[in-house]
Design an enzyme around this catalytic site. Structure first.
Site, short mmCIF file in Angstrom:
data_model
loop_
_atom_site.label_atom_id
_atom_site.label_comp_id
_atom_site.label_asym_id
_atom_site.label_seq_id
_atom_site.Cartn_x
_atom_site.Cartn_y
_atom_site.Cartn_z
CE LYS A 82 83.19 21.17 -18.65
NZ LYS A 82 83.59 20.59 -19.95
CE1 TYR A 123 84.05 15.45 -20.86
CE2 TYR A 123 85.61 15.99 -19.14
CZ TYR A 123 84.49 16.31 -19.89
OH TYR A 123 83.83 17.50 -19.69
CG ASN A 133 83.21 23.85 -21.99
OD1 ASN A 133 83.40 23.28 -20.92
ND2 ASN A 133 82.98 23.21 -23.11
CG HIS A 158 79.49 16.94 -18.67
ND1 HIS A 158 79.92 16.45 -19.89
CD2 HIS A 158 78.60 16.01 -18.19
CE1 HIS A 158 79.33 15.28 -20.11
NE2 HIS A 158 78.53 14.98 -19.11
CD GLU A 179 77.79 11.67 -19.12
OE1 GLU A 179 78.56 11.78 -20.09
OE2 GLU A 179 76.98 12.57 -18.79
P1 IDP Z 1 80.42 19.07 -24.78
O1 IDP Z 1 80.93 19.31 -23.37
O2 IDP Z 1 79.82 20.32 -25.37
O3 IDP Z 1 79.53 17.86 -24.89
P2 IDP Z 1 82.50 17.44 -26.05
O4 IDP Z 1 82.78 17.46 -27.50
O5 IDP Z 1 81.80 16.24 -25.48
O6 IDP Z 1 81.72 18.79 -25.69
O7 IDP Z 1 83.90 17.63 -25.31
C1 IDP Z 1 84.01 17.42 -23.92
C2 IDP Z 1 84.82 18.54 -23.33
O8 IDP Z 1 86.13 18.50 -23.85
C3 IDP Z 1 84.31 19.94 -23.68
O9 IDP Z 1 83.26 20.38 -22.85
C4 IDP Z 1 85.57 20.76 -23.48
O10 IDP Z 1 85.81 20.99 -22.09
C5 IDP Z 1 86.64 19.81 -24.02
N1 IDP Z 1 86.92 20.01 -25.45
C6 IDP Z 1 86.15 19.61 -26.49
N2 IDP Z 1 86.72 19.93 -27.66
C7 IDP Z 1 87.89 20.52 -27.35
C8 IDP Z 1 88.97 21.07 -28.15
O11 IDP Z 1 88.94 21.07 -29.38
N3 IDP Z 1 90.01 21.62 -27.46
C9 IDP Z 1 90.07 21.63 -26.09
N4 IDP Z 1 89.11 21.11 -25.33
C10 IDP Z 1 88.03 20.56 -25.94
MG MG Z 2 80.01 15.85 -24.56
#
Ligand code: IDP
Ligand code: MG
Length: 148
Positions: free
Chosen positions: A9, A49, A112, A115, A126
């Site tokens: 990302k 997303y 983070n 993805h 995807e």
């Molecule tokens: P993942 O990337 O570990 O699969 P997901 O729950 O699919 O996590 O969420 C997609 C992305 O959305 C996350 O990687 C992160 O960048 C963002 N995200 C998820 N939960 C939160 C939150 O509670 N606050 C802010 N950003 C979030």
């Molecule tokens: Mg996810």
């Protein structure tokens, strides 16, 4: 052989962690099947997303994914989806254990770095969203017999 979509990302590109993260996927034994740099449009980010639409962090997440270039990749190998998720670590950088990509390099929940598709079915959708079929390359790695 299973495939997964991996995105580095915009924070990963801005923080110059592209090489470091690719090295971890590569040394595990996964095979790189496609790679390109993409400036995600709002439409692409929204489709990627879509499952998170309506959540409190959705608008900010789209802003983040469109804020700069993303490195999009397809990696392949035995159990590639689960293997990549294990290398990534859990979503929240503060909870991701040391040794994982997020555990070693991320403190944020949103920013983070990486993805990874969460199932083979999601991966197929995807990959089709981010890559044309002719952008994926078939080849036999010379060490395939050693890695399996
Ligand atoms: P993942 O990337 O570990 O699969 P997901 O729950 O699919 O996590 O969420 C997609 C992305 O959305 C996350 O990687 C992160 O960048 C963002 N995200 C998820 N939960 C939160 C939150 O509670 N606050 C802010 N950003 C979030
Ligand atoms: Mg996810």
């Amino acid at each position: 052989m299973q495939r997964t979509l991996i995105l580095l990302k915009p924070d990963g590109v801005q923080r110059r962690l592209v090489g470091t993260i690719i090295e971890r996927l590569e040394r595990k034994g996964l095979r790189l099947a496609g790679l390109k740099m993409v400036q995600a449009t709002p439409e692409l980010a929204a489709r990627h997303y879509a499952v998170h639409q309506g959540k409190p962090f959705y608008d900010s997440l789209l802003q983040f994914l469109t804020s700069g270039p993303t490195v999009a990749m397809v990696w392949e190998g035995r159990e590639a989806v689960a293997v990549a998720r294990a290398l990534m670590g859990p979503t929240d950088g503060t909870k991701a254990p040391p040794g994982t990509i997020r555990g070693d390099f991320a403190l944020s929940v949103q920013n983070n770095l990486i993805h990874g598709s969460d199932s083979p079915e999601t991966a197929a959708a995807e990959i089709a969203l981010w890559f044309r079929p002719d952008e994926l390359v078939e080849y036999q790695p010379v060490d395939a017999g050693w890695i399996g």
